[in-house]
Design a protein around this motif. Structure first.
Motif: not given
Ligand code: GDP
Length: 295
Positions: A153-170
């Motif tokens: 919606a705002v037009g910015c970059d996005f990063f995800e690693m799904g939900d199987k990796v720890s939040a710290v690692d993401i």
């Protein structure tokens, strides 16, 4: 915003202005009424006590009592003290000397955290920055999707690693990605809970340790009044936040959170949320807010 409190203060001031010279009794009565108005607006009682004491000291000073327009002077004093209560000056986002600047967003579920990640990204895009939103809420798959929708919606970059990796690692990988991708700001969206619990805090403390954020912004819902202040106190104790984003000020809020958070936590409100749209984010200016309250 804070119409009720504003109206009450106005009527107290009107009766002071109508009096010409003020007696100590007039000031005493006005302070009692100001105290009531603030308590009714859900301002923290200790904050109210100190606030009224400070105003009373100044209002019963020679300068005011001997003035020809004492009512006006009391209004000026209340305005100045309200401003000081909320922190005097605007406090801007911290900037890292080494790109990217990392902002950790935290808060309870429903406070407006994910929305405000988007709003902050939008705010930075307008300043010609290149923010990256990082999805670290791995407990609600819908949350990752929601952040992605917001970034589109705002037009910015996005990063995800799904939900199987720890939040710290993401979070760590997200920052690494930002370096390679040329993003100068990383905004980390974290998991919320309905209530504060130990595992939520542990996770946030771990992310903080690993990524050393430049800002830790707590998102709190102004509509929840003193609960918002208690939440801020708890998060600050555990995490040492660097600032607050106070949301939903467009709603029917009484003002207690806005007027108490700074004094109770000693941390600045950096932004306010004034609607559901991405552009509804404003830097927080204590003096402007005081003037808005006083009408
Ligand atoms: P999160 O669970 O903390 O991530 O909260 P969300 O970002 O999903 O927001 C919860 C709800 O609050 C959504 O319906 C948002 O549109 C709404 N919301 C967020 N910020 C504001 C605001 O400043 N004003 C209003 N009126 N609604 C808001």
């Amino acid at each position: 915003m804070f119409e009720n409190l504003g109206d009450k203060l106005q009527s107290i001031f009107d009766s002071l202005k109508g009096k010409g010279k003020l007696s100590e009794k007039d000031v005493e009565l006005a302070m009692k009424e100001i105290r009531m108005a603030l308590l009714e607006a859900d301002v923290n009682y200790k904050v109210v006590k100190d606030f009224v004491k400070d105003i009373k000291e100044r209002a019963t000073g020679q300068e005011v009592m001997e003035s020809l327009t004492p009512g006006q002077m009391v209004i000026k004093i209340v305005n100045e003290e309200l401003t000081s209560l909320m922190g005097e000056k605007e406090v801007k986002l911290n900037i890292s000397s080494k790109s990217p600047t990392v902002i950790l967003m935290c808060g309870l579920q429903g406070a407006g955290k994910t929305t405000h990640c988007g709003k902050l990204a939008f705010h930075l895009l307008k300043k010609k920055k290149k923010p990256l939103l990082v999805a670290c809420d791995i407990y609600r798959p819908a949350a990752i999707k929601q952040l992605q929708v917001v970034s589109k919606a705002v037009g910015c970059d996005f990063f995800e690693m799904g939900d199987k990796v720890s939040a710290v690692d993401i979070a760590k990988n997200g920052i690494e990605y930002a370096r390679k991708n040329g993003n100068d700001y990383v905004i980390i969206d974290t998991a919320g809970r309905l209530h504060i619990d130990e595992s939520l805090m542990d996770e946030l403390v771990n992310i903080k340790k690993e990524v050393n954020p430049d800002d830790i912004l707590l998102v709190v819902d102004a509509m929840t009044g003193q609960d918002a202040v208690n939440v801020a106190e708890k998060f600050n104790e555990n995490l040492e936040i660097t600032g607050v984003v106070l949301t939903k000020l467009d709603g029917d809020t009484r003002g207690g959170a806005a007027l108490s958070i700074r004094k109770v936590t000693n941390k600045p409100i950096k932004f306010i949320g004034t609607g559901e749209k991405m552009e509804n984010l404003e830097p927080f200016y204590p003096d402007r807010m005081a003037s808005r309250i006083l009408g």
